[in-house]
Motif scaffolding. Structure first.
Motif, PDB file in Angstrom:
ATOM      1  N   ALA A   1       0.892  -1.014   0.103  1.00 49.77           N
ATOM      2  CA  ALA A   1      -0.104   0.094   0.081  1.00 49.77           C
ATOM      3  C   ALA A   1       0.991   1.248  -0.116  1.00 49.77           C
ATOM      4  N   GLY A   2       0.527   2.462  -0.510  1.00 46.96           N
ATOM      5  CA  GLY A   2       1.022   3.542  -0.612  1.00 46.96           C
ATOM      6  C   GLY A   2      -0.050   4.380  -0.969  1.00 46.96           C
ATOM      7  N   CYS A   3       0.354   5.985  -0.550  1.00 42.36           N
ATOM      8  CA  CYS A   3      -0.469   7.019  -0.905  1.00 42.36           C
ATOM      9  C   CYS A   3      -0.043   7.795  -1.967  1.00 42.36           C
ATOM     10  N   GLU A   4      -0.827   8.850  -2.545  1.00 44.81           N
ATOM     11  CA  GLU A   4      -0.520   9.774  -3.421  1.00 44.81           C
ATOM     12  C   GLU A   4      -0.538  11.102  -2.670  1.00 44.81           C
ATOM     13  N   PHE A   5       0.636  11.604  -2.587  1.00 48.58           N
ATOM     14  CA  PHE A   5       0.914  12.970  -2.210  1.00 48.58           C
ATOM     15  C   PHE A   5       1.117  14.093  -3.003  1.00 48.58           C
ATOM     16  N   ASN A   6       0.400  15.121  -3.370  1.00 47.26           N
ATOM     17  CA  ASN A   6       0.656  16.069  -4.640  1.00 47.26           C
ATOM     18  C   ASN A   6       0.850  15.654  -5.844  1.00 47.26           C
ATOM     19  N   SER A   7       0.016  14.511  -6.197  1.00 43.04           N
ATOM     20  CA  SER A   7       0.227  13.790  -7.380  1.00 43.04           C
ATOM     21  C   SER A   7       1.167  12.819  -7.675  1.00 43.04           C
ATOM     22  N   TYR A   8       2.266  12.597  -6.465  1.00 39.31           N
ATOM     23  CA  TYR A   8       3.339  11.676  -6.769  1.00 39.31           C
ATOM     24  C   TYR A   8       3.037  10.354  -5.676  1.00 39.31           C
ATOM     25  N   ALA A   9       3.342   9.315  -6.307  1.00 41.24           N
ATOM     26  CA  ALA A   9       2.988   8.007  -5.464  1.00 41.24           C
ATOM     27  C   ALA A   9       3.986   7.317  -4.299  1.00 41.24           C
ATOM     28  N   ALA A  10       3.646   6.696  -3.516  1.00 35.28           N
ATOM     29  CA  ALA A  10       4.546   5.927  -2.774  1.00 35.28           C
ATOM     30  C   ALA A  10       4.042   4.354  -3.089  1.00 35.28           C
ATOM     31  N   ASP A  11       4.812   3.465  -2.896  1.00 33.70           N
ATOM     32  CA  ASP A  11       4.776   2.028  -3.058  1.00 33.70           C
ATOM     33  C   ASP A  11       5.346   1.217  -2.231  1.00 33.70           C
ATOM     34  N   ILE A  12       4.899   0.638  -0.852  1.00 37.22           N
ATOM     35  CA  ILE A  12       5.599  -0.075  -0.003  1.00 37.22           C
ATOM     36  C   ILE A  12       5.051  -1.192   0.114  1.00 37.22           C
ATOM     37  N   THR A  13       5.766  -2.422   0.604  1.00 35.95           N
ATOM     38  CA  THR A  13       5.026  -3.615   1.076  1.00 35.95           C
ATOM     39  C   THR A  13       6.006  -4.247   2.151  1.00 35.95           C
ATOM     40  N   ARG A  14       5.215  -4.638   3.099  1.00 32.55           N
ATOM     41  CA  ARG A  14       5.741  -5.134   4.436  1.00 32.55           C
ATOM     42  C   ARG A  14       5.122  -6.443   4.522  1.00 32.55           C
ATOM     43  N   THR A  15       5.591  -7.535   5.122  1.00 35.15           N
ATOM     44  CA  THR A  15       4.859  -8.705   5.676  1.00 35.15           C
ATOM     45  C   THR A  15       5.304  -8.973   7.043  1.00 35.15           C
ATOM     46  N   PHE A  16       4.349  -9.324   8.023  1.00 32.70           N
ATOM     47  CA  PHE A  16       4.439  -9.513   9.465  1.00 32.70           C
ATOM     48  C   PHE A  16       3.522 -10.341   9.882  1.00 32.70           C
ATOM     49  N   PRO A  17       3.699 -10.956  11.112  1.00 33.38           N
ATOM     50  CA  PRO A  17       2.980 -11.838  11.800  1.00 33.38           C
ATOM     51  C   PRO A  17       1.847 -11.208  12.378  1.00 33.38           C
ATOM     52  N   ALA A  18       0.650 -12.023  12.211  1.00 35.01           N
ATOM     53  CA  ALA A  18      -0.695 -11.332  12.727  1.00 35.01           C
ATOM     54  C   ALA A  18      -0.827 -11.318  14.196  1.00 35.01           C
ATOM     55  N   ASN A  19       0.141 -12.143  14.824  1.00 36.30           N
ATOM     56  CA  ASN A  19       0.149 -12.220  16.212  1.00 36.30           C
ATOM     57  C   ASN A  19       1.285 -11.616  16.727  1.00 36.30           C
ATOM     58  N   GLY A  20       2.034 -11.044  16.013  1.00 32.48           N
ATOM     59  CA  GLY A  20       3.439 -10.344  16.437  1.00 32.48           C
ATOM     60  C   GLY A  20       4.605 -11.016  16.603  1.00 32.48           C
ATOM     61  N   LYS A  21       4.583 -12.392  16.072  1.00 34.19           N
ATOM     62  CA  LYS A  21       5.775 -13.211  16.355  1.00 34.19           C
ATOM     63  C   LYS A  21       6.130 -14.146  15.129  1.00 34.19           C
ATOM     64  N   PHE A  22       7.116 -14.119  14.592  1.00 36.41           N
ATOM     65  CA  PHE A  22       7.503 -15.035  13.250  1.00 36.41           C
ATOM     66  C   PHE A  22       7.709 -16.295  13.919  1.00 36.41           C
ATOM     67  N   THR A  23       7.082 -17.295  13.033  1.00 37.44           N
ATOM     68  CA  THR A  23       7.397 -18.886  13.248  1.00 37.44           C
ATOM     69  C   THR A  23       8.846 -19.040  12.777  1.00 37.44           C
ATOM     70  N   GLY A  24       9.508 -20.246  12.776  1.00 38.67           N
ATOM     71  CA  GLY A  24      10.666 -20.701  12.463  1.00 38.67           C
ATOM     72  C   GLY A  24      10.608 -20.498  10.930  1.00 38.67           C
ATOM     73  N   PRO A  25       9.579 -21.361  10.028  1.00 40.38           N
ATOM     74  CA  PRO A  25       9.792 -21.244   8.740  1.00 40.38           C
ATOM     75  C   PRO A  25       9.620 -19.989   8.039  1.00 40.38           C
ATOM     76  N   GLN A  26       8.604 -18.990   8.750  1.00 42.86           N
ATOM     77  CA  GLN A  26       8.435 -17.750   8.142  1.00 42.86           C
ATOM     78  C   GLN A  26       9.663 -16.920   8.396  1.00 42.86           C
ATOM     79  N   LYS A  27      10.364 -17.049   9.395  1.00 50.96           N
ATOM     80  CA  LYS A  27      11.595 -16.341   9.474  1.00 50.96           C
ATOM     81  C   LYS A  27      12.513 -16.702   8.850  1.00 50.96           C
ATOM     82  N   THR A  28      12.624 -17.932   8.367  1.00 48.55           N
ATOM     83  CA  THR A  28      13.672 -18.428   7.507  1.00 48.55           C
ATOM     84  C   THR A  28      13.541 -17.810   6.381  1.00 48.55           C
ATOM     85  N   LEU A  29      12.133 -18.124   5.476  1.00 45.85           N
ATOM     86  CA  LEU A  29      11.915 -17.175   4.390  1.00 45.85           C
ATOM     87  C   LEU A  29      12.160 -15.721   4.330  1.00 45.85           C
ATOM     88  N   TYR A  30      11.492 -15.167   5.245  1.00 42.29           N
ATOM     89  CA  TYR A  30      11.677 -13.717   5.316  1.00 42.29           C
ATOM     90  C   TYR A  30      13.106 -13.330   5.152  1.00 42.29           C
TER      91      TYR A  30
END
Length: 305
Positions: free
Chosen positions: A116-145
Motif C-alpha cells: 500500500a502507498g498514498c498519493e501526495f501532491n500527485s506523486y505516488a509511494a509504493d511500499i510492501t511489508r509482511t508481518f505476523p498477525a500475532n506479532g511473532k514470526f514462526t521458524g519457517p516464516q523467519k527463514t523465508l523472510y
C-alpha cells in the motif's frame, strides 16, 4: 486536414505530426527537487500507515479493517488518496500477487502482507511489508523472510548510477534461488546448483515477477526500460542505465503454494518486501525507510504497540 484546407488563405499547415509522449515519458524519469520532496513525503506518510497497521494487527481482525487503518493514516496526514488499491492479504491470500483487501480473518500463526502507498501532491509511494498477525514470526516464516530481505539488500546494492535497470533483479534472483535450494523449496538433485536453477528458470515457481518498476506520478510510471540505442544485429536493446533522479521500486518476494514436492512447513507463506529507491550520484536513498523491515524491528514494534 482542416488547416491544409486553409492554404489559399495563406495558412501554412504542419509538414508532420510528432507524438511528444515519448519525450515527456523520458522527462518524467528524472525527478527534480520538488518532485523528490513530494515523493519523500508520500513515502513518510505511507511508512506511518504501515507502522499503524502493524501496531493494530491481531488475530480476529479482518483484512478490510487493516485497510481502513491505512486509509485513515493517509488522509489524516494530508495525502489526497491511495496511490492504488491496497493489497491486504493474510495467510494463503498473500500468495496471490494482486489480491485486493477483502474480509478474510487474520489467524493466529499466519502472516499478513500489505502492499500500500498514498498519493501526495500527485506523486505516488509504493511500499510492501509482511508481518505476523500475532506479532511473532514462526521458524519457517523467519527463514523465508530473511532470504527475501537479503535479496532486497543485494538488489539495493545494485541500484546506483551506471548500473542497468535489471541488475537489481538479477542480484535478487540469485539470492532467492540460493535460498530456495538451501531450504529445500527447490530440490538440488533436480535443479542443480544456483546457476543451473537460474538458467532453467525453476525459481519462478516461487518468484514470478520482476523486482522493480519506475515510480513517480503513477505507481507503474512511464519511461523506457531499455536504452534507446539499438543493440547489435539480432540482439535486444540493453536495459536502461540508471541515472541520478530516477526512482525505482525494489520488491523481491517468495510465494509458496502447497505442492507435493514442497516442504509442508512452508506451505501458504507469501512474503514480499518493497521499498522506493531514489538513485543518487553515489548510490541510492530509500524514501520509505521509516517503516521497519527486519524480523527484530517488526516484532519489537508489534510487541510495544
Amino acid at each position: 486536414q482542416s488547416v491544409r484546407n486553409l492554404a489559399r488563405s495563406g495558412v501554412e499547415a504542419p509538414a508532420g505530426i510528432y507524438d511528444v509522449q515519448r519525450l515527456l515519458d523520458q522527462m518524467r524519469l528524472i525527478k527534480d527537487d520538488d518532485e523528490i520532496a513530494a515523493m519523500s513525503r508520500a513515502g513518510e506518510i505511507s511508512a506511518a500507515a504501515h507502522c499503524r497497521a502493524m501496531r493494530m494487527s491481531r488475530p480476529g481482525l479482518r483484512e478490510y479493517q487493516l485497510e481502513a487503518e491505512l486509509l485513515h493514516e493517509f488522509r489524516y496526514n494530508g495525502a489526497q488518496a491511495p496511490a492504488y488499491g491496497s493489497i491486504v492479504a493474510t495467510g494463503a491470500n498473500a500468495c496471490v500477487l494482486h489480491y485486493q483487501a477483502s474480509d478474510a480473518e487474520l489467524k493466529d500463526g499466519d502472516l499478513v502482507l500489505i502492499d500500500a502507498g498514498c498519493e501526495f501532491n500527485s506523486y505516488a509511494a509504493d511500499i510492501t511489508r509482511t508481518f505476523p498477525a500475532n506479532g511473532k514470526f514462526t521458524g519457517p516464516q523467519k527463514t523465508l523472510y530473511e532470504i527475501v530481505l537479503a535479496a532486497q539488500t543485494a538488489a539495493l546494492a545494485a541500484t546506483r548510477p551506471g548500473r542497468h535497470f535489471m541488475d537489481g533483479h538479477d542480484a535478487a534472483v540469485r539470492v532467492l534461488t540460493q535460498g530456495m535450494l538451501d531450504t529445500g523449496l527447490l530440490d538440488a538433485n533436480k535443479a542443480g546448483n544456483v546457476d543451473d536453477a537460474i538458467a532453467a528458470g525453476v525459481y519462478r515457481q516461487f518468484y514470478m515477477h520482476r523486482t522493480g518498476h519506475w515510480l513517480g506520478m503513477d505507481v507503474h510510471d512511464v519511461g523506457d526500460y531499455r536504452d534507446a540505442a539499438p543493440g547489435a544485429a539480432g540482439t535486444e536493446r540493453a536495459w536502461r542505465t540508471l541515472e541520478p533522479g530516477m526512482v525505482v521500486t525494489v520488491e523481491p518476494g517468495i510465494y509458496v503454494r502447497p505442492a507435493a514436492d514442497v516442504p509442508e512447513q512452508f506451505w501458504n507463506i507469501g512474503i514480499r518486501i518493497e521499498d522506493d529507491a531514489l538513485v543518487t550520484p553515489d548510490g541510492c536513498r530509500i524514501l520509505s525507510n521509516a517503516v521497519p523491515n527486519t524480523v527484530a524491528e517488526i516484532e519489537a514494534l508489534m510487541r510495544h504497540a
